[in-house]
Design an enzyme around this catalytic site. Structure first.
Site, PDB file in Angstrom:
ATOM      1  N   SER A  41       0.808  -1.226   0.000  1.00 50.04           N
ATOM      2  CA  SER A  41       0.000   0.000   0.000  1.00 50.04           C
ATOM      3  C   SER A  41       0.840   1.275   0.000  1.00 50.04           C
ATOM      4  O   SER A  41       0.346   2.330  -0.356  1.00 50.04           O
ATOM      5  CB  SER A  41      -0.950   0.011   1.198  1.00 50.04           C
ATOM      6  OG  SER A  41      -0.216  -0.111   2.393  1.00 50.04           O
ATOM      7  N   HIS A  89      -0.690   4.633   7.056  1.00 52.60           N
ATOM      8  CA  HIS A  89      -0.056   5.209   5.865  1.00 52.60           C
ATOM      9  C   HIS A  89       0.351   6.661   6.102  1.00 52.60           C
ATOM     10  O   HIS A  89      -0.337   7.389   6.819  1.00 52.60           O
ATOM     11  CB  HIS A  89      -1.020   5.105   4.680  1.00 52.60           C
ATOM     12  CG  HIS A  89      -1.508   3.708   4.458  1.00 52.60           C
ATOM     13  ND1 HIS A  89      -2.750   3.273   4.864  1.00 52.60           N
ATOM     14  CD2 HIS A  89      -0.887   2.647   3.905  1.00 52.60           C
ATOM     15  CE1 HIS A  89      -2.880   1.987   4.567  1.00 52.60           C
ATOM     16  NE2 HIS A  89      -1.764   1.578   3.987  1.00 52.60           N
ATOM     17  N   ASP A  97      -3.540   7.941   8.237  1.00 45.33           N
ATOM     18  CA  ASP A  97      -4.631   7.118   8.778  1.00 45.33           C
ATOM     19  C   ASP A  97      -4.163   6.121   9.832  1.00 45.33           C
ATOM     20  O   ASP A  97      -4.850   5.153  10.114  1.00 45.33           O
ATOM     21  CB  ASP A  97      -5.336   6.373   7.629  1.00 45.33           C
ATOM     22  CG  ASP A  97      -4.382   5.452   6.880  1.00 45.33           C
ATOM     23  OD1 ASP A  97      -3.221   5.312   7.320  1.00 45.33           O
ATOM     24  OD2 ASP A  97      -4.791   4.860   5.870  1.00 45.33           O
TER      25      ASP A  97
END
Ligand SMILES: *[C@@H]1O[C@H](CO)[C@@H](O)[C@H](O)[C@H]1NC(C)=O
Ligand SMILES: *[C@@H]1O[C@H](CO)[C@@H](O)[C@H](O)[C@H]1NC(C)=O
Ligand SMILES: *[C@@H]1O[C@H](CO)[C@@H](O)[C@H](O)[C@H]1NC(C)=O
Length: 388
Positions: free
Chosen positions: A50, A353, A350
């Site tokens: 990610s 990330h 978040d």
């Protein structure tokens, strides 16, 4: 061999030696501003999780929700971030468009590369995501063979077909930059299911798999590799919150020390692996990039750099009530899930990330080569290190 050909060969050889010398000579001044030395990578192929997913999770599983993307794209743009990722800053630095995810079926442009990174991916199979690195490499093989087949079909007389402009040029595969940013989820999955000692013991196997994946790309003609190490996983607010903290395990920045120690051991062995690859494959260029140090420096200097406490994050909630970024809930009259209003002052977007502001800072510190081995900027990462 006839004398004309022989002469040609000698001249070519001399030229080669000359250009190598110039490359070596120019390498000493650092800073990546060498005149005329730019590599002009015309494509980037990225593999990862990610940290560099530009839309694969959205394409394959479930759309990433707003307010992701709010600071830059104006829509989530498939990224787990309020804006651009380090990979996007890489594209900007190389003057290339942002990379399309391989898995997107609409609106893609692969002329300048493709992104195989998928949120949750690990190097080894059996982690959080089905799209582990071996699958990403298989996707790349399919991408490459299909590109060649379509490219030839679309250009019977060397004419540019309408879709050709969106395909990679087959000759670019050997001139492209291959970027890797993966391994964080091997550690994260390990921490969830085994002990820190077991995770440490698994590092050689994880890296053997990564090495195999890189060599697969090498066998396909890839020559330029830009390999990120793993970040300080123990500094992710999510990990800090869920860590069953024992006295003495949290450092002065609020990070989980034993987890960061595992990440550092991973990076030590990763660097050895990259040096080994370099020794064994003199026709390729392998750059090891110390992203860990950039991220940790940012976290340690958060206050001086104008950021809020690095353990705070902007979107979603893990305290009191767990809600993912992009969702909302009202519990006992309190609304959970509203994003913060000062996004650019947060390092963590978040809890897992990094924010765009953090990614930009990190990119500035890694792309000029000051944290790389060898110490070359990304635009120069096609030059062979001195000993060749
Ligand atoms: C790279 O960029 C960082 C951040 O701007 C700077 O501190 C560092 O001195 C630069 N290094 C080189 C070699 O240019
Ligand atoms: C990594 O190892 C697994 C077995 O653990 C294997 O199935 C997979 O193909 C390997 N991946 C690569 C890229 O070599
Ligand atoms: C909501 O209130 C109930 C009852 O007082 C309590 O048990 C629960 O922990 C509260 N939940 C949150 C998220 O504050």
């Amino acid at each position: 061999m006839d004398p004309v050909k022989l002469l040609g060969l000698v001249v070519l050889l001399a030229l080669c030696i000359l250009c190598q010398l110039t490359a070596v000579h120019g390498g000493g001044d650092g800073g990546g501003v060498g005149i005329g030395r730019g590599c002009k990578f015309s494509a980037v192929y990225n593999f990862g999780d990610s940290n560099s997913d530009t839309g694969a999770i959205s394409a394959a599983l479930l759309e990433v929700l707003p307010p992701n993307g709010e600071s830059f794209f104006g829509n989530p743009a498939g990224r787990f971030c309020d804006g651009r990722l380090v990979l996007d800053f890489i594209a900007e630095e190389l003057k290339l468009p942002y990379l399309s995810p391989y898995l997107d079926s609409l609106g893609t442009n692969f002329r300048h590369g493709a992104n195989f990174a998928t949120g949750g991916s690990s190097i080894r199979p059996g982690g959080f995501s089905p799209f582990h690195l071996g699958i990403q490499i298989n996707q790349f093989l399919r991408f490459k063979s299909l590109t060649k087949a379509l490219y030839n079909q679309l250009t019977p007389n060397g004419k540019r077909g309408p879709s050709k402009g969106k395909l990679s040029r087959p000759e670019d595969f050997s001139k492209a930059l291959y970027t890797f940013d993966i391994g964080q989820n091997d550690l994260a999955f390990g921490f969830q299911h085994t002990t820190e000692e077991q995770v440490t013991a698994s590092i050689p196997d994880i890296l053997a798999n990564l090495s195999q994946a890189i060599l697969k790309v090498y066998e396909e003609g890839g020559r330029f590799f830009w390999i990120h190490n793993t970040g300080p996983i123990g500094c992710l607010p999510y990990n800090v919150i869920y860590y069953k903290s024992k006295p003495g395990t949290i450092d002065e920045n609020g990070c989980v020390k034993p987890q960061n120690a595992v990440a550092q051991e991973f990076n030590r062995q990763l660097k050895d692996m990259v040096l080994k690859l370099r020794g064994e494959h003199p026709l390729a260029v392998f750059t090891y990039v110390d992203v860990y140090s950039a991220k940790y420096a940012l976290i340690s200097h958060a206050k001086d750099l104008g950021f809020v406490d690095p353990m705070e994050f902007c979107c979603g909630s893990f305290y009191g009530y767990h809600i993912d970024c992009g969702k909302k809930a009202t519990v006992n009259g309190t609304v959970y899930g509203n994003p913060c209003t000062d996004t650019a002052r947060h390092i963590s977007w978040d809890g897992i990330h990094y924010s765009q502001a953090a990614n930009m800072w990190i990119a500035h510190h890694i792309l000029n080569g000051s944290l790389s081995d060898p110490s070359v900027s990304i635009g120069e990462a096609c030059h062979y290190p001195k000993h060749v």
